[in-house]
Design an enzyme around this catalytic site. Structure first.
Site, PDB file in Angstrom:
ATOM      1  N   GLU A 163      48.200  59.231  41.282  1.00 20.40           N
ATOM      2  CA  GLU A 163      49.589  59.861  41.034  1.00 20.40           C
ATOM      3  C   GLU A 163      49.029  60.246  39.286  1.00 20.40           C
ATOM      4  O   GLU A 163      49.861  62.064  39.521  1.00 20.40           O
ATOM      5  CB  GLU A 163      50.606  58.533  40.579  1.00 20.40           C
ATOM      6  CG  GLU A 163      50.665  58.150  42.154  1.00 20.40           C
ATOM      7  CD  GLU A 163      50.110  57.095  42.141  1.00 20.40           C
ATOM      8  OE1 GLU A 163      50.884  55.880  42.687  1.00 20.40           O
ATOM      9  OE2 GLU A 163      49.293  55.904  42.257  1.00 20.40           O
ATOM     10  N   CYS A 183      51.838  54.808  36.055  1.00 20.90           N
ATOM     11  CA  CYS A 183      52.052  56.082  37.407  1.00 20.90           C
ATOM     12  C   CYS A 183      53.757  56.325  37.179  1.00 20.90           C
ATOM     13  O   CYS A 183      54.411  57.382  36.774  1.00 20.90           O
ATOM     14  CB  CYS A 183      51.967  56.134  38.377  1.00 20.90           C
ATOM     15  SG  CYS A 183      49.636  55.874  38.586  1.00 20.90           S
ATOM     16  N   CYS A 190      44.710  56.728  38.316  1.00 26.43           N
ATOM     17  CA  CYS A 190      44.958  56.569  39.185  1.00 26.43           C
ATOM     18  C   CYS A 190      45.495  57.497  40.318  1.00 26.43           C
ATOM     19  O   CYS A 190      45.488  58.829  39.457  1.00 26.43           O
ATOM     20  CB  CYS A 190      46.570  55.603  39.639  1.00 26.43           C
ATOM     21  SG  CYS A 190      46.558  53.866  38.823  1.00 26.43           S
ATOM     22  N   ASN A 203      42.188  58.640  43.331  1.00 28.54           N
ATOM     23  CA  ASN A 203      42.321  56.656  42.332  1.00 28.54           C
ATOM     24  C   ASN A 203      40.616  57.363  42.035  1.00 28.54           C
ATOM     25  O   ASN A 203      40.045  56.828  42.972  1.00 28.54           O
ATOM     26  CB  ASN A 203      42.698  56.087  43.090  1.00 28.54           C
ATOM     27  CG  ASN A 203      42.772  54.596  43.965  1.00 28.54           C
ATOM     28  OD1 ASN A 203      42.121  55.645  45.191  1.00 28.54           O
ATOM     29  ND2 ASN A 203      42.155  53.470  44.312  1.00 28.54           N
ATOM     30  N   GLU A 238      37.724  54.963  39.811  1.00 29.32           N
ATOM     31  CA  GLU A 238      37.935  53.703  39.214  1.00 29.32           C
ATOM     32  C   GLU A 238      36.507  53.632  38.489  1.00 29.32           C
ATOM     33  O   GLU A 238      35.142  55.060  38.643  1.00 29.32           O
ATOM     34  CB  GLU A 238      37.520  52.321  40.467  1.00 29.32           C
ATOM     35  CG  GLU A 238      38.892  51.847  40.881  1.00 29.32           C
ATOM     36  CD  GLU A 238      38.673  51.125  42.778  1.00 29.32           C
ATOM     37  OE1 GLU A 238      39.314  50.398  42.554  1.00 29.32           O
ATOM     38  OE2 GLU A 238      37.771  50.179  42.481  1.00 29.32           O
ATOM     39  N   CYS A 241      52.070  52.149  40.602  1.00 27.12           N
ATOM     40  CA  CYS A 241      51.937  51.197  39.356  1.00 27.12           C
ATOM     41  C   CYS A 241      53.255  51.591  38.509  1.00 27.12           C
ATOM     42  O   CYS A 241      53.284  53.173  38.296  1.00 27.12           O
ATOM     43  CB  CYS A 241      50.651  50.980  39.199  1.00 27.12           C
ATOM     44  SG  CYS A 241      49.815  52.326  37.887  1.00 27.12           S
TER      45      CYS A 241
END
Length: 160
Positions: free
Chosen positions: A75, A115, A73, A62, A64, A112
């Protein structure tokens, strides 16, 4: 009116050591990818590793940004890179490890919603299921044989 029941079947391994050797190796790649996470705001780092049908392993972590929606993210970082570099390859398996950098995470942490939708797009595109393994820092590992188990009512191109 009719009531519809939707069920999912998942496999739960008690710990990392119970995983098949090939999956443990893929999870190790996810662990290494997690160390490359840039998560100064959430203090929540995630690593993902994909096994492609051509034998390649693609990883992501990930990333940010101070403007929160601009981050991505692990994934999706891995999936989109795989799609850009190997557009004809199919994703066979995905391993995900996630947790807080403040406290130890022992519960398995699934992808999430955003994803899940991205994984669904690739699973539908390739017309074969993607095995998904996910865990916290330690403890149980959950396996889903397909994204459909964790996102049963998928939104796809058929609605467009």
């Amino acid at each position: 009116m009719k009531e519809v029941k939707i069920e999912s079947t998942l496999t739960v391994y008690d710990n990392f050591d119970e995983l098949p050797k090939s999956v443990a190796s893929l999870m190790q790649h996810a662990i290494e990818a997690r160390q490359k996470s840039y998560s100064p705001y959430s203090k929540f780092s995630v690593g993902a590793a994909l096994l492609l049908d051509n034998g390649e392993i693609i990883t992501g972590s990930n990333q940010e940004n101070a403007s929160y929606p601009s981050g991505l993210c692990a994934e999706r970082t891995a999936i989109y890179y795989a799609g850009a570099k190997y557009p004809e390859a199919k994703i066979v398996k995905m391993a995900i490890i996630a947790g807080s950098t403040i406290k130890q995470t022992m519960s398995p942490i699934p992808p999430c919603g955003a994803c899940r939708q991205a994984i669904a797009e690739y699973e539908i595109k390739q017309e074969t299921p993607i095995e998904i393994y996910f865990m916290g820092e330690i403890g149980k590992v959950v396996k889903s044989n397909s994204l459909a188990n964790i996102l049963p009512l998928v939104f796809d191109k058929s609605f467009l």
